[in-house]
Design an enzyme around this catalytic site. Structure first.
Site, PDB file in Angstrom:
ATOM      1  N   ASN A   7      39.639  39.358  45.010  1.00  0.00           N
ATOM      2  CA  ASN A   7      40.989  38.810  45.176  1.00  0.00           C
ATOM      3  C   ASN A   7      41.781  39.734  46.101  1.00  0.00           C
ATOM      4  O   ASN A   7      42.155  40.840  45.708  1.00  0.00           O
ATOM      5  CB  ASN A   7      41.667  38.721  43.788  1.00  0.00           C
ATOM      6  CG  ASN A   7      43.115  38.311  43.892  1.00  0.00           C
ATOM      7  OD1 ASN A   7      43.556  37.768  44.900  1.00  0.00           O
ATOM      8  ND2 ASN A   7      43.884  38.579  42.833  1.00  0.00           N
ATOM      9  N   LYS A   9      44.767  39.394  47.317  1.00  0.00           N
ATOM     10  CA  LYS A   9      46.232  39.426  47.134  1.00  0.00           C
ATOM     11  C   LYS A   9      46.928  39.381  48.500  1.00  0.00           C
ATOM     12  O   LYS A   9      46.433  38.727  49.396  1.00  0.00           O
ATOM     13  CB  LYS A   9      46.647  40.650  46.318  1.00  0.00           C
ATOM     14  CG  LYS A   9      45.791  40.847  45.075  1.00  0.00           C
ATOM     15  CD  LYS A   9      46.369  41.903  44.193  1.00  0.00           C
ATOM     16  CE  LYS A   9      45.321  42.422  43.244  1.00  0.00           C
ATOM     17  NZ  LYS A   9      45.879  43.125  42.121  1.00  0.00           N
ATOM     18  N   HIS A  96      46.905  33.696  37.562  1.00  0.00           N
ATOM     19  CA  HIS A  96      46.890  35.159  37.723  1.00  0.00           C
ATOM     20  C   HIS A  96      48.201  35.722  37.166  1.00  0.00           C
ATOM     21  O   HIS A  96      49.259  35.102  37.317  1.00  0.00           O
ATOM     22  CB  HIS A  96      46.719  35.538  39.199  1.00  0.00           C
ATOM     23  CG  HIS A  96      46.418  36.992  39.377  1.00  0.00           C
ATOM     24  ND1 HIS A  96      47.402  37.956  39.289  1.00  0.00           N
ATOM     25  CD2 HIS A  96      45.254  37.653  39.583  1.00  0.00           C
ATOM     26  CE1 HIS A  96      46.842  39.151  39.451  1.00  0.00           C
ATOM     27  NE2 HIS A  96      45.538  38.992  39.629  1.00  0.00           N
ATOM     28  N   GLU A 165      41.704  39.296  32.293  1.00  0.00           N
ATOM     29  CA  GLU A 165      42.299  40.433  33.010  1.00  0.00           C
ATOM     30  C   GLU A 165      43.462  41.002  32.202  1.00  0.00           C
ATOM     31  O   GLU A 165      44.584  40.467  32.272  1.00  0.00           O
ATOM     32  CB  GLU A 165      42.844  39.971  34.365  1.00  0.00           C
ATOM     33  CG  GLU A 165      41.812  39.392  35.283  1.00  0.00           C
ATOM     34  CD  GLU A 165      42.248  39.543  36.730  1.00  0.00           C
ATOM     35  OE1 GLU A 165      41.556  40.256  37.471  1.00  0.00           O
ATOM     36  OE2 GLU A 165      43.293  38.992  37.116  1.00  0.00           O
TER      37      GLU A 165
HETATM   38  C1  PEP Z   1      43.476  41.534  40.159  1.00  0.00           C
HETATM   39  O1  PEP Z   1      44.574  41.597  40.670  1.00  0.00           O
HETATM   40  O2  PEP Z   1      43.019  40.409  39.862  1.00  0.00           O
HETATM   41  C2  PEP Z   1      42.724  42.754  39.881  1.00  0.00           C
HETATM   42  C3  PEP Z   1      41.729  42.712  39.032  1.00  0.00           C
HETATM   43  O3  PEP Z   1      43.116  43.891  40.542  1.00  0.00           O
HETATM   44  P1  PEP Z   1      42.447  45.369  40.474  1.00  0.00           P
HETATM   45  O4  PEP Z   1      40.960  45.209  40.557  1.00  0.00           O
HETATM   46  O5  PEP Z   1      43.015  46.080  41.635  1.00  0.00           O
HETATM   47  O6  PEP Z   1      42.851  45.951  39.157  1.00  0.00           O
END
Ligand code: PEP
Length: 247
Positions: A7, A9, A96, A165
């Site tokens: 991802n 972003k 998300h 997450e």
């Molecule tokens: C995310 O934003 O979905 C994520 C998992 O970020 P990170 O791996 O940077 O923690």
């Protein structure tokens, strides 16, 4: 099947395709390549060009979000599942925590999932508790609500992936303990089995995954893959995760 989803972003311009070219060339030659899928979700601005570039290649392109209406509407700056499908997206994230914190409600998320599936996008539905909920031992209650308020039996579970997450883990370098994560993943699969008649969609873990801690996560067989933020912006870090997973 395992999943490694990157991802991006708010990251990337057209020339960042170099990162994907490098990941794709590793992926195409990896002896383990048939055991997993690689999906990258760049920002909206890059979905069409990247999808064209990787049309006949192994990597799939997805979106980081979609609007909760199906096709066209008068909502300024909104991008619908239909529009995403038409520029080549194969997947979309929904729910998300970045978008939940900006106002996505369960009703909106249900419509996003519904219209994404209707347009043949596979949905990566994100759930996770925040720091306070974890501290108050509310994790499982929160996850159950997030799942049961949005997912429905009539949705095609083969086109749904769930990404767990924990919000306190995203971008912080903090990760759950292996036993905590195993317990939570088993619980999520139990809830999913009750929603989807006895079998569960794939469940991924996301939150500060890197090439080192993947060694811990890979021991938890219930985890079907990873949603990777920060480490997906570097081909080396992303490939290291895959390499160490199969080592
Ligand atoms: C995310 O934003 O979905 C994520 C998992 O970020 P990170 O791996 O940077 O923690």
């Amino acid at each position: 099947m395992r999943y490694f989803i990157g991802n991006w972003k708010m990251f990337g311009v057209p020339k960042s395709i170099n990162i994907l070219n490098k990941i794709n060339s590793y992926y195409s030659r990896d002896k383990n390549r048939n055991k997993y899928r690689v999906i990258i979700t760049p920002p909206y601005t890059l979905i069409e060009s990247y999808s064209k570039n990787f049309k006949n290649k192994r990597i799939s392109i997805g979106s980081q979000n979609c609007y909760q209406k199906e096709k066209f509407s008068s909502n300024t700056a909104a991008i619908s599942p239909y529009m995403l499908k038409n520029v080549g997206a194969k997947y979309t994230l929904v729910g998300h925590s970045d978008n939940r914190s900006e106002g996505d409600t369960d009703v909106m998320l249900k419509n996003k999932v519904k219209y994404a599936l209707k347009n043949n996008l596979k949905v990566v539905f994100c759930i996770g508790e925040n720091k306070k909920e974890k501290k108050n031992k509310r994790t499982l209650v929160v996850l159950k609500k997030q799942l049961t308020r949005v997912l429905e039996r009539k949705f095609n579970k083969n086109n749904v992936i769930v990404a767990y997450e924990p919000i306190w883990s995203i971008g912080t370098g903090k990760i759950p303990t292996a036993s905590e994560l195993k317990k939570t993943t088993i619980y999520i699969k139990k809830i999913l089995k009750s929603i989807f008649k006895h079998s569960s969609p794939a469940v991924l873990y996301g939150g500060s995954v890197d090439g080192d801690n993947v060694e811990i996560f890979k021991e938890i067989k219930e985890i079907d893959g990873f949603l990777i933020g920060g480490a997906s912006k570097s081909h080396k870090k992303f490939i290291d995760i895959i390499k160490n997973y199969y080592r």
